[in-house]
Design a protein around this motif. Structure first.
Motif, PDB file in Angstrom:
ATOM      1  N   LYS A  42     -28.626  63.052  78.715  1.00 24.05           N
ATOM      2  CA  LYS A  42     -27.833  63.631  77.637  1.00 24.05           C
ATOM      3  C   LYS A  42     -27.360  65.023  78.041  1.00 24.05           C
ATOM      4  O   LYS A  42     -28.095  65.787  78.643  1.00 24.05           O
ATOM      5  N   PRO A  44     -24.613  68.391  76.705  1.00 25.97           N
ATOM      6  CA  PRO A  44     -23.739  68.905  75.653  1.00 25.97           C
ATOM      7  C   PRO A  44     -22.284  68.580  75.959  1.00 25.97           C
ATOM      8  O   PRO A  44     -21.935  68.308  77.114  1.00 25.97           O
ATOM      9  N   GLU A  45     -21.457  68.580  74.929  1.00 20.49           N
ATOM     10  CA  GLU A  45     -20.059  68.228  75.125  1.00 20.49           C
ATOM     11  C   GLU A  45     -19.337  69.143  76.099  1.00 20.49           C
ATOM     12  O   GLU A  45     -18.588  68.699  76.947  1.00 20.49           O
ATOM     13  N   PHE A  47     -20.046  71.921  78.936  1.00 22.46           N
ATOM     14  CA  PHE A  47     -21.093  72.543  79.721  1.00 22.46           C
ATOM     15  C   PHE A  47     -20.528  73.054  81.031  1.00 22.46           C
ATOM     16  O   PHE A  47     -19.443  72.668  81.448  1.00 22.46           O
ATOM     17  N   GLU A  51     -24.486  72.988  84.919  1.00 23.66           N
ATOM     18  CA  GLU A  51     -25.107  71.984  84.057  1.00 23.66           C
ATOM     19  C   GLU A  51     -24.631  70.580  84.430  1.00 23.66           C
ATOM     20  O   GLU A  51     -25.411  69.628  84.407  1.00 23.66           O
TER      21      GLU A  51
END
Length: 159
Positions: A42, A44-45, A47, A51
């Motif tokens: 998973k 974040p939208e 990044f 990341e």
């Protein structure tokens, strides 16, 4: 021959599952086919590049844990070599002829594959410069594997 497809994420759509099941059934006369799914990481939208690399690294470790040393590994990658279906069929046939009875294909997650996975690959293979959902790529890949076996058996399927 043993064909393994290692892919990131679960396949949810019934129509993709049905298509893959059909090609697995068709392929069963030529090879044992297994599909190994590893969890996607998973993220974040929005990044950073760091990341992004971390997600690919984690998914890459999961992928690499499913690959044995003796397996010949194709990694799907946009920057990989594009082939015609006939060229791909010849490669599969040559691998079998020269003692590679275990062939693994890797389909990374939505961000692609890590450097470690790409380095483990014996070859990078591309199905074009278009971006596809990785779930659809599973169907495209297994169909092309089936097509390769049909070409090698002299079947008119590939025409």
């Amino acid at each position: 021959m043993n064909i393994k497809i290692v892919c990131v994420g679960k396949l949810k759509e019934k129509y993709f599952k049905d298509a893959i099941a059909e090609y697995k059934k068709r392929l069963s006369r030529f090879a044992k086919v297994s599909i190994v799914q590893v969890p996607d990481e998973k993220a974040p939208e929005k990044f950073s590049a760091a990341e992004d690399e971390k997600v690919k690294e984690i998914e890459g470790q999961r992928i690499l844990s499913k690959i044995k040393d003796k397996e010949y590994v194709y990694v799907t990658a946009i920057k990989g070599k594009q082939r015609s279906s006939e060229e791909f069929a010849k490669e599969i046939q040559d691998l079998a002829t020269y003692g590679h009875s275990d062939i693994t294909f890797v389909i990374g997650g939505s961000l692609g594959t890590s450097d470690a996975v790409n380095k483990r690959g014996d070859d990078l293979i591309s199905f074009g410069k278009l971006t596809m959902p990785h779930q659809l790529m599973r169907v495209v890949l297994i169909e092309q594997i089936y097509r390769a076996f049909m070409i090698n058996s002299g079947s008119p399927y590939h025409k």
